[in-house]
Design a protein around this motif. Structure first.
Motif, PDB file in Angstrom:
ATOM      1  N   GLU A  52       0.837  -1.205   0.000  1.00  0.00           N
ATOM      2  CA  GLU A  52       0.000   0.000   0.000  1.00  0.00           C
ATOM      3  C   GLU A  52       0.871   1.255   0.000  1.00  0.00           C
ATOM      4  O   GLU A  52       0.611   2.200  -0.750  1.00  0.00           O
ATOM      5  CB  GLU A  52      -0.907   0.028   1.237  1.00  0.00           C
ATOM      6  CG  GLU A  52      -2.050  -0.942   1.203  1.00  0.00           C
ATOM      7  CD  GLU A  52      -2.834  -0.949   2.502  1.00  0.00           C
ATOM      8  OE1 GLU A  52      -2.748   0.026   3.289  1.00  0.00           O
ATOM      9  OE2 GLU A  52      -3.526  -1.939   2.741  1.00  0.00           O
ATOM     10  N   LYS A  53       1.902   1.273   0.852  1.00  0.00           N
ATOM     11  CA  LYS A  53       2.777   2.441   0.942  1.00  0.00           C
ATOM     12  C   LYS A  53       3.546   2.666  -0.352  1.00  0.00           C
ATOM     13  O   LYS A  53       3.653   3.785  -0.841  1.00  0.00           O
ATOM     14  CB  LYS A  53       3.764   2.279   2.106  1.00  0.00           C
ATOM     15  CG  LYS A  53       3.122   2.413   3.457  1.00  0.00           C
ATOM     16  CD  LYS A  53       4.120   2.216   4.568  1.00  0.00           C
ATOM     17  CE  LYS A  53       3.432   2.217   5.923  1.00  0.00           C
ATOM     18  NZ  LYS A  53       4.364   1.891   7.009  1.00  0.00           N
ATOM     19  N   ILE A  54       4.074   1.604  -0.929  1.00  0.00           N
ATOM     20  CA  ILE A  54       4.887   1.725  -2.137  1.00  0.00           C
ATOM     21  C   ILE A  54       4.036   2.150  -3.332  1.00  0.00           C
ATOM     22  O   ILE A  54       4.428   3.016  -4.112  1.00  0.00           O
ATOM     23  CB  ILE A  54       5.614   0.392  -2.427  1.00  0.00           C
ATOM     24  CG1 ILE A  54       6.664   0.151  -1.350  1.00  0.00           C
ATOM     25  CG2 ILE A  54       6.251   0.391  -3.800  1.00  0.00           C
ATOM     26  CD1 ILE A  54       7.276  -1.231  -1.386  1.00  0.00           C
ATOM     27  N   SER A  55       2.834   1.525  -3.482  1.00  0.00           N
ATOM     28  CA  SER A  55       1.993   1.829  -4.643  1.00  0.00           C
ATOM     29  C   SER A  55       1.193   3.105  -4.468  1.00  0.00           C
ATOM     30  O   SER A  55       0.748   3.696  -5.447  1.00  0.00           O
ATOM     31  CB  SER A  55       1.037   0.664  -4.925  1.00  0.00           C
ATOM     32  OG  SER A  55       0.116   0.527  -3.850  1.00  0.00           O
ATOM     33  N   GLY A  56       0.984   3.541  -3.232  1.00  0.00           N
ATOM     34  CA  GLY A  56       0.192   4.741  -2.975  1.00  0.00           C
ATOM     35  C   GLY A  56      -1.303   4.492  -3.090  1.00  0.00           C
ATOM     36  O   GLY A  56      -2.086   5.429  -3.204  1.00  0.00           O
ATOM     37  N   MET A  57      -1.698   3.224  -3.056  1.00  0.00           N
ATOM     38  CA  MET A  57      -3.121   2.868  -3.163  1.00  0.00           C
ATOM     39  C   MET A  57      -3.694   2.628  -1.778  1.00  0.00           C
ATOM     40  O   MET A  57      -2.982   2.297  -0.834  1.00  0.00           O
ATOM     41  CB  MET A  57      -3.296   1.576  -3.975  1.00  0.00           C
ATOM     42  CG  MET A  57      -2.895   1.651  -5.411  1.00  0.00           C
ATOM     43  SD  MET A  57      -3.113   0.019  -6.124  1.00  0.00           S
ATOM     44  CE  MET A  57      -3.662   0.429  -7.723  1.00  0.00           C
ATOM     45  N   VAL A 115       2.370 -10.250  -1.120  1.00  0.00           N
ATOM     46  CA  VAL A 115       2.155 -10.083  -2.559  1.00  0.00           C
ATOM     47  C   VAL A 115       3.533 -10.057  -3.209  1.00  0.00           C
ATOM     48  O   VAL A 115       4.454  -9.407  -2.693  1.00  0.00           O
ATOM     49  CB  VAL A 115       1.416  -8.758  -2.840  1.00  0.00           C
ATOM     50  CG1 VAL A 115       1.138  -8.595  -4.307  1.00  0.00           C
ATOM     51  CG2 VAL A 115       0.143  -8.679  -2.045  1.00  0.00           C
ATOM     52  N   PRO A 116       3.703 -10.723  -4.367  1.00  0.00           N
ATOM     53  CA  PRO A 116       5.020 -10.726  -5.030  1.00  0.00           C
ATOM     54  C   PRO A 116       5.497  -9.303  -5.362  1.00  0.00           C
ATOM     55  O   PRO A 116       4.741  -8.480  -5.860  1.00  0.00           O
ATOM     56  CB  PRO A 116       4.781 -11.533  -6.307  1.00  0.00           C
ATOM     57  CG  PRO A 116       3.607 -12.399  -5.986  1.00  0.00           C
ATOM     58  CD  PRO A 116       2.757 -11.608  -5.044  1.00  0.00           C
ATOM     59  N   LYS A 117       6.795  -9.066  -5.096  1.00  0.00           N
ATOM     60  CA  LYS A 117       7.388  -7.751  -5.338  1.00  0.00           C
ATOM     61  C   LYS A 117       7.351  -7.375  -6.816  1.00  0.00           C
ATOM     62  O   LYS A 117       7.139  -6.218  -7.161  1.00  0.00           O
ATOM     63  CB  LYS A 117       8.843  -7.717  -4.855  1.00  0.00           C
ATOM     64  CG  LYS A 117       9.003  -7.686  -3.369  1.00  0.00           C
ATOM     65  CD  LYS A 117      10.475  -7.616  -2.997  1.00  0.00           C
ATOM     66  CE  LYS A 117      10.643  -7.567  -1.483  1.00  0.00           C
ATOM     67  NZ  LYS A 117      12.054  -7.505  -1.086  1.00  0.00           N
ATOM     68  N   ALA A 118       7.545  -8.351  -7.691  1.00  0.00           N
ATOM     69  CA  ALA A 118       7.614  -8.075  -9.130  1.00  0.00           C
ATOM     70  C   ALA A 118       6.325  -7.426  -9.625  1.00  0.00           C
ATOM     71  O   ALA A 118       6.366  -6.492 -10.436  1.00  0.00           O
ATOM     72  CB  ALA A 118       7.888  -9.370  -9.897  1.00  0.00           C
ATOM     73  N   ILE A 119       5.201  -7.877  -9.128  1.00  0.00           N
ATOM     74  CA  ILE A 119       3.915  -7.335  -9.575  1.00  0.00           C
ATOM     75  C   ILE A 119       3.728  -5.911  -9.063  1.00  0.00           C
ATOM     76  O   ILE A 119       3.282  -5.027  -9.813  1.00  0.00           O
ATOM     77  CB  ILE A 119       2.781  -8.257  -9.116  1.00  0.00           C
ATOM     78  CG1 ILE A 119       2.902  -9.590  -9.850  1.00  0.00           C
ATOM     79  CG2 ILE A 119       1.423  -7.622  -9.365  1.00  0.00           C
ATOM     80  CD1 ILE A 119       2.006 -10.662  -9.387  1.00  0.00           C
ATOM     81  N   ILE A 120       4.079  -5.659  -7.821  1.00  0.00           N
ATOM     82  CA  ILE A 120       3.942  -4.311  -7.271  1.00  0.00           C
ATOM     83  C   ILE A 120       4.909  -3.363  -7.979  1.00  0.00           C
ATOM     84  O   ILE A 120       4.567  -2.203  -8.279  1.00  0.00           O
ATOM     85  CB  ILE A 120       4.172  -4.311  -5.748  1.00  0.00           C
ATOM     86  CG1 ILE A 120       3.161  -5.235  -5.048  1.00  0.00           C
ATOM     87  CG2 ILE A 120       4.129  -2.919  -5.170  1.00  0.00           C
ATOM     88  CD1 ILE A 120       1.710  -4.840  -5.253  1.00  0.00           C
ATOM     89  N   ASP A 121       6.121  -3.841  -8.279  1.00  0.00           N
ATOM     90  CA  ASP A 121       7.077  -3.006  -8.999  1.00  0.00           C
ATOM     91  C   ASP A 121       6.591  -2.671 -10.410  1.00  0.00           C
ATOM     92  O   ASP A 121       6.798  -1.558 -10.902  1.00  0.00           O
ATOM     93  CB  ASP A 121       8.457  -3.699  -9.052  1.00  0.00           C
ATOM     94  CG  ASP A 121       9.073  -3.809  -7.656  1.00  0.00           C
ATOM     95  OD1 ASP A 121       8.683  -3.014  -6.775  1.00  0.00           O
ATOM     96  OD2 ASP A 121       9.942  -4.685  -7.459  1.00  0.00           O
ATOM     97  N   GLN A 122       5.924  -3.635 -11.070  1.00  0.00           N
ATOM     98  CA  GLN A 122       5.315  -3.362 -12.383  1.00  0.00           C
ATOM     99  C   GLN A 122       4.233  -2.319 -12.263  1.00  0.00           C
ATOM    100  O   GLN A 122       4.066  -1.466 -13.134  1.00  0.00           O
ATOM    101  CB  GLN A 122       4.736  -4.641 -12.975  1.00  0.00           C
ATOM    102  CG  GLN A 122       5.741  -5.586 -13.546  1.00  0.00           C
ATOM    103  CD  GLN A 122       5.071  -6.861 -14.074  1.00  0.00           C
ATOM    104  OE1 GLN A 122       3.886  -7.050 -13.924  1.00  0.00           O
ATOM    105  NE2 GLN A 122       5.888  -7.725 -14.676  1.00  0.00           N
ATOM    106  N   LEU A 123       3.460  -2.367 -11.191  1.00  0.00           N
ATOM    107  CA  LEU A 123       2.381  -1.406 -10.964  1.00  0.00           C
ATOM    108  C   LEU A 123       2.951   0.015 -10.830  1.00  0.00           C
ATOM    109  O   LEU A 123       2.413   0.946 -11.399  1.00  0.00           O
ATOM    110  CB  LEU A 123       1.611  -1.784  -9.694  1.00  0.00           C
ATOM    111  CG  LEU A 123       0.576  -0.783  -9.179  1.00  0.00           C
ATOM    112  CD1 LEU A 123      -0.554  -0.659 -10.175  1.00  0.00           C
ATOM    113  CD2 LEU A 123       0.056  -1.199  -7.842  1.00  0.00           C
ATOM    114  N   ILE A 124       4.036   0.132 -10.110  1.00  0.00           N
ATOM    115  CA  ILE A 124       4.645   1.442  -9.910  1.00  0.00           C
ATOM    116  C   ILE A 124       5.214   1.972 -11.229  1.00  0.00           C
ATOM    117  O   ILE A 124       5.087   3.141 -11.562  1.00  0.00           O
ATOM    118  CB  ILE A 124       5.725   1.376  -8.828  1.00  0.00           C
ATOM    119  CG1 ILE A 124       5.087   1.054  -7.488  1.00  0.00           C
ATOM    120  CG2 ILE A 124       6.488   2.690  -8.725  1.00  0.00           C
ATOM    121  CD1 ILE A 124       6.060   0.718  -6.394  1.00  0.00           C
ATOM    122  N   ALA A 125       5.839   1.083 -12.001  1.00  0.00           N
ATOM    123  CA  ALA A 125       6.430   1.483 -13.275  1.00  0.00           C
ATOM    124  C   ALA A 125       5.327   1.782 -14.247  1.00  0.00           C
ATOM    125  O   ALA A 125       5.102   2.813 -14.737  1.00  0.00           O
ATOM    126  CB  ALA A 125       7.289   0.360 -13.834  1.00  0.00           C
TER     127      ALA A 125
END
Length: 186
Positions: A146-151, A176-186
């Motif tokens: 939540e903190k990383i994605s801002g959602m 939650v897998p980091k790769a998916i959250i990192d894709q969301l941010i990118a």
């Protein structure tokens, strides 16, 4: 000739106990017999009326199914929805329609049928779901995600559900897998 049979029975109309003199007696007396007969007639009339009502209600639907070009009201009847819902489908592009004039919108029946077509894979045997093994070290907790994605929490869960992301529960934490959250941010 009188019968020597005495059988305890329960009246099928008034539910009182009585002594029957034959094995086929159903009612305690003539009054209950007449009332039951009238109740049967009433039940049969109501059943016939209900069947007639269903037949009358289904007439417009039968007529709509025979048409090739449908009005908005016809499509609403066919889909058992409202006209507003049909107009929303037209405006969003899910349903193709043609305006012939200001108040004449026509829709091909084939386009309505396409709403329910599900695209199946060409060869279902070849399509497999890949099970991805994920280490907890390669995951964020939901709070971190939540903190990383801002959602917000709900928005994140809706995103994960929409994209069919598998969550990992361990103890009181959900990962939650980091790769998916990192894709969301990118």
């Amino acid at each position: 000739m009188s019968s020597n049979i005495h059988i305890k029975r329960i009246c099928q109309h008034c539910s009182k106990e009585f002594i029957a003199r034959t094995t086929v007696t159903k009612y305690c007396g003539d009054d209950c017999s007449k009332r039951a007969y009238k109740a049967r007639l009433k039940h049969d009339k109501i059943k016939a009326s209900n069947e007639e009502t269903i037949a009358v209600k289904s007439l417009p639907l039968v007529a709509v199914r025979e048409k090739e070009y449908l009005t908005v009201a016809d499509v609403a009847l066919l889909l058992t929805s409202s006209k507003v819902a049909v107009y929303d489908m037209i405006n969003s592009g899910r349903l193709k329609a043609k305006n012939l004039s200001k108040r004449k919108t026509r829709i091909l029946k084939a386009d309505v049928d396409k709403l329910f077509d599900v695209v199946a894979p060409a060869n279902p045997a070849k399509v497999e779901k890949k099970e991805i093994k994920v280490n907890i070290a390669d995951c964020y907790t939901i709070g971190q995600a939540e903190k990383i994605s801002g959602m917000s929490n709900k928005a994140l869960f809706d995103f994960l559900k929409r994209n069919q992301v598998k969550k990992i529960s361990q103890g009181k934490f959900v990962y939650v897998p980091k790769a998916i959250i990192d894709q969301l941010i990118a």
